[in-house]
Each structure stands twice: as C-alpha cells, then as structure tokens.
Design an enzyme around this catalytic site. Structure first.
Site, PDB file in Angstrom:
ATOM      1  N   ASP A  71       0.858  -1.173   0.000  1.00 60.97           N
ATOM      2  CA  ASP A  71       0.000   0.000   0.000  1.00 60.97           C
ATOM      3  C   ASP A  71       0.900   1.230   0.000  1.00 60.97           C
ATOM      4  O   ASP A  71       1.795   1.345   0.835  1.00 60.97           O
ATOM      5  CB  ASP A  71      -0.872  -0.028   1.269  1.00 60.97           C
ATOM      6  CG  ASP A  71      -2.260   0.507   1.026  1.00 60.97           C
ATOM      7  OD1 ASP A  71      -2.365   1.627   0.498  1.00 60.97           O
ATOM      8  OD2 ASP A  71      -3.231  -0.190   1.384  1.00 60.97           O
TER       9      ASP A  71
ATOM     10  N   ASP B  74      -3.045   4.814  -2.379  1.00 60.53           N
ATOM     11  CA  ASP B  74      -4.097   5.435  -1.577  1.00 60.53           C
ATOM     12  C   ASP B  74      -4.506   6.811  -2.135  1.00 60.53           C
ATOM     13  O   ASP B  74      -3.636   7.605  -2.515  1.00 60.53           O
ATOM     14  CB  ASP B  74      -3.540   5.605  -0.150  1.00 60.53           C
ATOM     15  CG  ASP B  74      -4.600   5.815   0.908  1.00 60.53           C
ATOM     16  OD1 ASP B  74      -5.502   4.975   1.022  1.00 60.53           O
ATOM     17  OD2 ASP B  74      -4.515   6.827   1.635  1.00 60.53           O
TER      18      ASP B  74
ATOM     19  N   HIS C  11     -11.289  -2.823   3.289  1.00 65.00           N
ATOM     20  CA  HIS C  11     -11.189  -2.500   4.717  1.00 65.00           C
ATOM     21  C   HIS C  11     -11.935  -1.229   5.106  1.00 65.00           C
ATOM     22  O   HIS C  11     -11.948  -0.865   6.278  1.00 65.00           O
ATOM     23  CB  HIS C  11      -9.708  -2.363   5.072  1.00 65.00           C
ATOM     24  CG  HIS C  11      -9.067  -1.214   4.347  1.00 65.00           C
ATOM     25  ND1 HIS C  11      -8.886  -1.205   2.979  1.00 65.00           N
ATOM     26  CD2 HIS C  11      -8.612  -0.026   4.782  1.00 65.00           C
ATOM     27  CE1 HIS C  11      -8.333  -0.067   2.612  1.00 65.00           C
ATOM     28  NE2 HIS C  11      -8.159   0.669   3.689  1.00 65.00           N
TER      29      HIS C  11
HETATM   30  O1  ISL Z   1     -13.409   5.241   4.173  1.00 61.06           O
HETATM   31  C1  ISL Z   1     -14.084   5.913   3.495  1.00 61.06           C
HETATM   32  C2  ISL Z   1     -15.506   5.821   3.633  1.00 61.06           C
HETATM   33  O2  ISL Z   1     -15.921   5.166   4.763  1.00 61.06           O
HETATM   34  C3  ISL Z   1     -13.521   6.793   2.478  1.00 61.06           C
HETATM   35  O3  ISL Z   1     -14.045   8.038   2.407  1.00 61.06           O
HETATM   36  C4  ISL Z   1     -12.045   6.823   2.716  1.00 61.06           C
HETATM   37  O4  ISL Z   1     -11.713   7.923   3.452  1.00 61.06           O
HETATM   38  C5  ISL Z   1     -11.390   6.848   1.396  1.00 61.06           C
HETATM   39  O5  ISL Z   1     -11.690   5.617   0.845  1.00 61.06           O
HETATM   40  C6  ISL Z   1      -9.914   6.943   1.518  1.00 61.06           C
HETATM   41  O6  ISL Z   1      -9.422   5.749   1.994  1.00 61.06           O
HETATM   42  C7  ISL Z   1      -8.054   5.540   2.107  1.00 61.06           C
HETATM   43  O7  ISL Z   1      -7.390   6.602   2.725  1.00 61.06           O
HETATM   44  C8  ISL Z   1      -7.700   6.836   4.102  1.00 61.06           C
HETATM   45  C9  ISL Z   1      -7.701   5.566   4.947  1.00 61.06           C
HETATM   46  O8  ISL Z   1      -8.297   5.818   6.194  1.00 61.06           O
HETATM   47  C10 ISL Z   1      -8.431   4.437   4.271  1.00 61.06           C
HETATM   48  O9  ISL Z   1      -8.341   3.276   5.029  1.00 61.06           O
HETATM   49  C11 ISL Z   1      -7.808   4.287   2.907  1.00 61.06           C
HETATM   50  O10 ISL Z   1      -8.312   3.179   2.213  1.00 61.06           O
HETATM   51  C12 ISL Z   1      -6.644   7.777   4.590  1.00 61.06           C
HETATM   52  O11 ISL Z   1      -5.381   7.248   4.288  1.00 61.06           O
END
Ligand code: ISL
Length: 555
Positions: A101, A203, A329
């Site tokens: 990731d 991400d 997740h």
């Molecule tokens: O999780 C979300 C909705 O419930 C999304 O808005 C999420 O913030 C978005 O998918 C971004 O996700 C990624 O970046 C975030 C992290 O918390 C998530 O786990 C990741 O998949 C910040 O790094």
C-alpha cells in the site's frame, strides 16, 4: 487467441490482507507478519496470485497504518524487517506476488519530516507540508472539511500557522509541489521495489495535487473527493512517478480512484507507460449511502447496481483495465451490504457475490474473510468502535445534538470496523485469531462462520471460491472476454455474457430470496450449453433460479 494482449496482472486474482486483523502470533491482540507467513498455505490453497497488503509501515496507528511514521521501517506491532522478508520469500516460493500500500498523500504527524516541518517557518522541511496563515478572522485559511470530520486545517501554536490535513489531524498532507517531496517518495518506492515487491495500491491518488486554497461554496454538499481531487498537476506527478520509478520494473499498480469520473479513465490509467494500470471506482459500493450524508444508509435496487458496474465496464473499455471488488477495509461486509446475511441465506448469497466478482471483466480483489462469508458485526454500543472515521463522526455529531441510537444504527450498517473484525479461523476462543484480547471485537458468529468448518465442508463458500478462481484461470474468456449485460431492468436477476472470439459464457445471478425464472432464455436457443459452475447443484439453463442461486454456463 494467440493475439491476446496478455498481462499477468490482468489474469491475476488478488487477495487483500488487513494485517492488524488477520492472524496474531504474539498474543498482543493484533495481527502480525509472522501471522501472515503462518497462513501462506491457506492463500496458496485458495489459489490467489497476488496479495495486496494494507500498510505495515511504522505508524502510531491512529488510522491503522494509513498514518505512516517511517516509510522504510516495519511497525513493531507487526514484527521486524526480517519477518517481512520471510513473508515475501514465502509468498514468492508459492508463486504469489505482493502489492504494497502506497500512502503518500499524507504522513503521520509523527513522521520526522513533519516534526521538523512544524519546528519553524525556516526549517528545511517546512515546505514538505501545506502551511497557511489564518484567515482574517483568525480562523482556518479555507472552509475545507476533513474526510474524518471537522476542519481540514489545524492551527499549530509553535509557528502560528495552520497545516492541511484532508484526513485526521494526525495525517498532515504532503506538499507534492515540492520537488524534494517527490524525490523522497520516489526513492522510497525504489527501496521496496528493490526488495522484490511486485506493485503498489495507491491510496487516494487523485488528491496528491491540491486545488487552489479557496473557500468552497458548500463544503458539506456532495462528496469531498469531488471538491479536492484532480488538482492541476496530478498527471504531471503521476507521469514523473512512472518515468522515474515504475518504468524500471515489471509491476502491478492500482489507484484508489474515488472521484475519478467515467470520462477521465484515460487521463489516469492505461496498459503501458503509465503510473496506473487501473484504478478502483466506487460508484457501485456507494449505492447504499445517502448522497449528502454518506453515513446514512439508503435503499438501493439491483438495476442500479447493474447500471453502475456496466457503466464502468464501458468507461474502462479498451482504454484501461478495470479492477473489481465488492468489499475492502473501508466498507461494510459485502454479504451484509449486497447479499443477505440472515442465517438461511448467508452462505448462498456469499457464493452468489463470489460468482459476480470472479466473472466480471477486470482484475478481481477478494477481501480477507469474504471467502468464508464473514458478515457485519453486531456492535452493541458506540464504545465498541475503534475506527477514527467513526469516532470523529460520533464525537462531532453528538456534540451537535445527534441521537446516539441513530449513530449506532448507521455505523453498524456502514462503519469501516465491520470489515476489520478479526479473521475467523476457528470456532474456538477469539476465533483462533489471538491468544490474547483482540484489538477489535471478534464477531460472535465465528461459532458457525470460520475457516476450519469451511475447509471441512466441500460445499462451503471457501471451496466455492477456490473453484471459481480455478475456473477463471482456466478460461481466457472470463479474463479477456467482453462483458455484455442482459435484461438491465430485471429487478432480481443480474445476467450477462462474456464473449471472446468463439468462446461465450453466460452468467445468471438471482439477487432475491424468491425463486425467479431466467431472463432471456432465448440466449440458449440453438446452443448446447455446458454447466460450468454454480452456487447450487447443476441445473438446466432454463430452470428457475432458486433464492440467491447463481449459475455459469459455457455456450
Ligand atoms: O473510508 C471511506 C468511507 O468510509 C472513504 O471516504 C475513505 O476515506 C477513502 O476511501 C480513503 O481511503 C483511504 O485513505 C484513508 C484511509 O483511512 C483508508 O483506510 C484508505 O483506504 C486515509 O489514508
């Protein structure tokens, strides 16, 4: 079929591991790398080709590793670099590749870059992040909201300036317009690629380049991703990432593509010479959420699901390769969201969803636990949640007078912790995940939903996944064939063809709890269809579909 434009990453089936919740070998209640290594034969048996590993880098874990303190070190909670190397070698020995990731929109506020950056306005690391003076009224520079509630700006006393964090205040956004930041990230990527990792899941990639720091008309309206994504230099940054790093390696890349519109596919992704081969689009997983309040569940219909997936299949077209998933997740469990997790239907609807996932066009991503039909968890109170998104949302809305019961209901339905409850290996204490106290509750249904039982039962969800994965590997048409939707308006059956030259496959999936006739039986006229696989016993193509029955035929 020799003229197929083959790529290993198109033929792969990916399995996502959320390491904190996979398998704990130390008894501290958190999964770890030796825990993954212990389960490599399980992955090999399932037949997956690639693992996407959510972050294992050193982190204070405010957002479970999506807040990175050191990009080149392993979080001691998960083990050591030697443990990592052993896991990677073990995967490779079994012919399984590893995607890491890549979280480079932001770091942890404990990263040494940020610790230096906040020291003084003259610090050489100052421009690694976005610092702005207060607005005239002393408040935040703009009215931008964070994805995780509250303002996207936090005031830092030491230098009298605000810093930007689109996520939690412990996740300051990196300033990609600073060439030193880009050089540091690119070097870090080489560090992992030179160790032998096979790709990256990137991400929130459309957020790297920021739009001008100006007030939004209505920061609460629509999706925040739409407000902040696609800054003016995003494609320049991604191009540079390809030229300076990725072009030297045979790797697999996929972006988290929230906010990428179906008219922007070729801007972001392509088979060759691009940082991203593919990206995840989220329209189909958003259908059960409110338009303005994404924490609020909303009713959805099967034609909407078909429309979303079909629109995106067309949008990817020949421009770029799709990536398909029903869970990850950040999402509720697929069987609870798209299927039917009542005991009578859980297994069959989990198999139905597996059939969809593994017969669509695009690289399929299986989220850990979905292969045994894990469900949402019965969180009893708001105190049971551990996710920063949920905790911040509850805090903000309770302060604004929201009803706690309503919040509980919403997060129980849509909260990210649903996907993060520990993997259910056995029917024993803590589902065999840990000898200690798990960091997040174990779903009590592990007594009936667990790997041991699934392994022992030839008719289980797990064995069905295995058969589907094998089927996909055996039939080029399931990988490279065109996707053609049938009966788009049918309210309970999702049916489509996959076509590649003379090879043709038909998939019919009953998404309801009532028996339904197969739409378009004329599809079978003049053919002698072969039953390839189904959620239930072999049946004639025109036989009615049982509740949550799915069947695959070769025509
Ligand atoms: O999780 C979300 C909705 O419930 C999304 O808005 C999420 O913030 C978005 O998918 C971004 O996700 C990624 O970046 C975030 C992290 O918390 C998530 O786990 C990741 O998949 C910040 O790094």
């Amino acid at each position: 079929m020799s003229d197929l434009d083959r790529r290993w990453w198109k033929e792969a089936v990916v399995y996502q591991i959320y390491p904190r919740s996979f398998n704990d070998t130390t008894g501290d209640g958190n999964g770890d790398l030796p825990g993954i290594t212990e389960k490599l034969d399980y992955l090999a048996e399932l037949g997956v080709d690639v693992v996407w590993l959510s972050p294992v880098y050193d982190s204070p874990m405010h957002d479970n590793g999506y807040d990175i303190r050191d990009y080149r070190a392993i979080n001691p909670m998960f083990g050591t670099m030697a443990d990592f190397d052993e896991m990677l070698a073990g995967l490779h020995d079994r012919g399984i590749r590893l995607m890491m990731d890549l979280v480079v929109n932001h770091t942890s506020s404990e990263h040494r870059w940020f610790r230096r950056s906040r020291q003084s306005r003259e610090n050489p690391y100052r421009d690694y992040y976005h610092w702005r003076p207060p607005a005239d009224d002393g408040g935040p520079p703009t009215n931008w909201r964070s994805f995780f509630s509250g303002s996207a700006w936090t005031f830092d006393e030491a230098t009298g300036r605000y810093y930007l964090h689109l996520f939690d205040e412990t996740q300051p956004d990196l300033n990609w317009s600073n060439p030193e930041v880009r050089a540091a990230v690119f070097e870090m990527m080489r560090f992992w690629l030179d160790k032998g990792v096979d790709g990256f899941r990137m991400d929130v990639i459309p957020l790297l380049s920021k739009p001008p720091f100006e007030d939004l008309d209505d920061p609460a309206a629509g999706s925040l991703h739409d407000h902040y994504a696609h800054g003016p230099r995003i494609h320049e940054y991604l191009g540079e990432m390809y030229d300076r790093v990725l072009s030297d390696y045979d790797v697999m890349t996929v972006g988290e593509g929230y906010a990428i519109g179906s008219d922007q596919v070729s801007d972001y992704a392509g088979d060759d010479d691009r940082a991203l081969q593919s990206f995840f689009q989220f329209d189909h997983v958003e259908i059960g959420r409110g338009d303005d309040d994404r924490h609020e569940p909303r009713d959805w219909s099967l034609p909407e699901l078909k429309a979303a997936l079909t629109r995106w299949d067309e949008a990817f077209g020949d421009e770029a390769w799709p990536s398909v998933f029903l869970g990850n997740h950040d999402l509720p469990r697929a069987v609870s969201y798209f299927g039917d997790d009542r005991p009578a239907y859980r297994r069959r609807s989990a198999k139905l969803l597996a059939t969809l996932l593994l017969t669509l066009r695009g690289t399929p991503y299986v989220y850990q636990g979905d292969e045994i039909g894990m469900t949402n968890a019965p969180f009893e109170s708001l105190e049971d949640f551990r996710d920063v998104e949920t905790i911040n949302d509850v805090q903000e809305r309770v302060a604004a007078g929201a009803d706690r019961e309503t919040l509980l209901e919403q997060h129980r339905a849509l909260g990210r912790d649903n996907a993060r409850t520990p993997m259910q290996w056995t029917d024993g204490p803590e589902a065999g995940f840990t000898d200690g106290t798990p960091w997040l509750l174990v779903n009590p249904n592990h007594e009936t939903v667990n790997v041991d039982d699934e392994r022992a039962d030839p008719d289980s969800v797990l064995h069905y996944y295995r058969r589907l994965i094998t089927l996909r590997h055996e039939h080029d048409v399931l990988v490279y064939g065109d996707y053609e939707l049938m009966a788009p308006d049918h309210r309970s059956v999702y049916a489509y063809r996959r076509v590649l030259g003379d090879a043709e496959v038909l998939v019919a999936l009953n998404f309801s709890d009532t028996t339904t006739s197969v739409p378009a039986p004329e599809a079978f006229t003049g053919t002698a269809p072969t039953f390839l696989l189904g959620t239930h016993a072999e049946a004639e193509p025109t036989a009615p579909l049982q509740p949550y029955e799915g069947r695959i035929y070769a025509l």
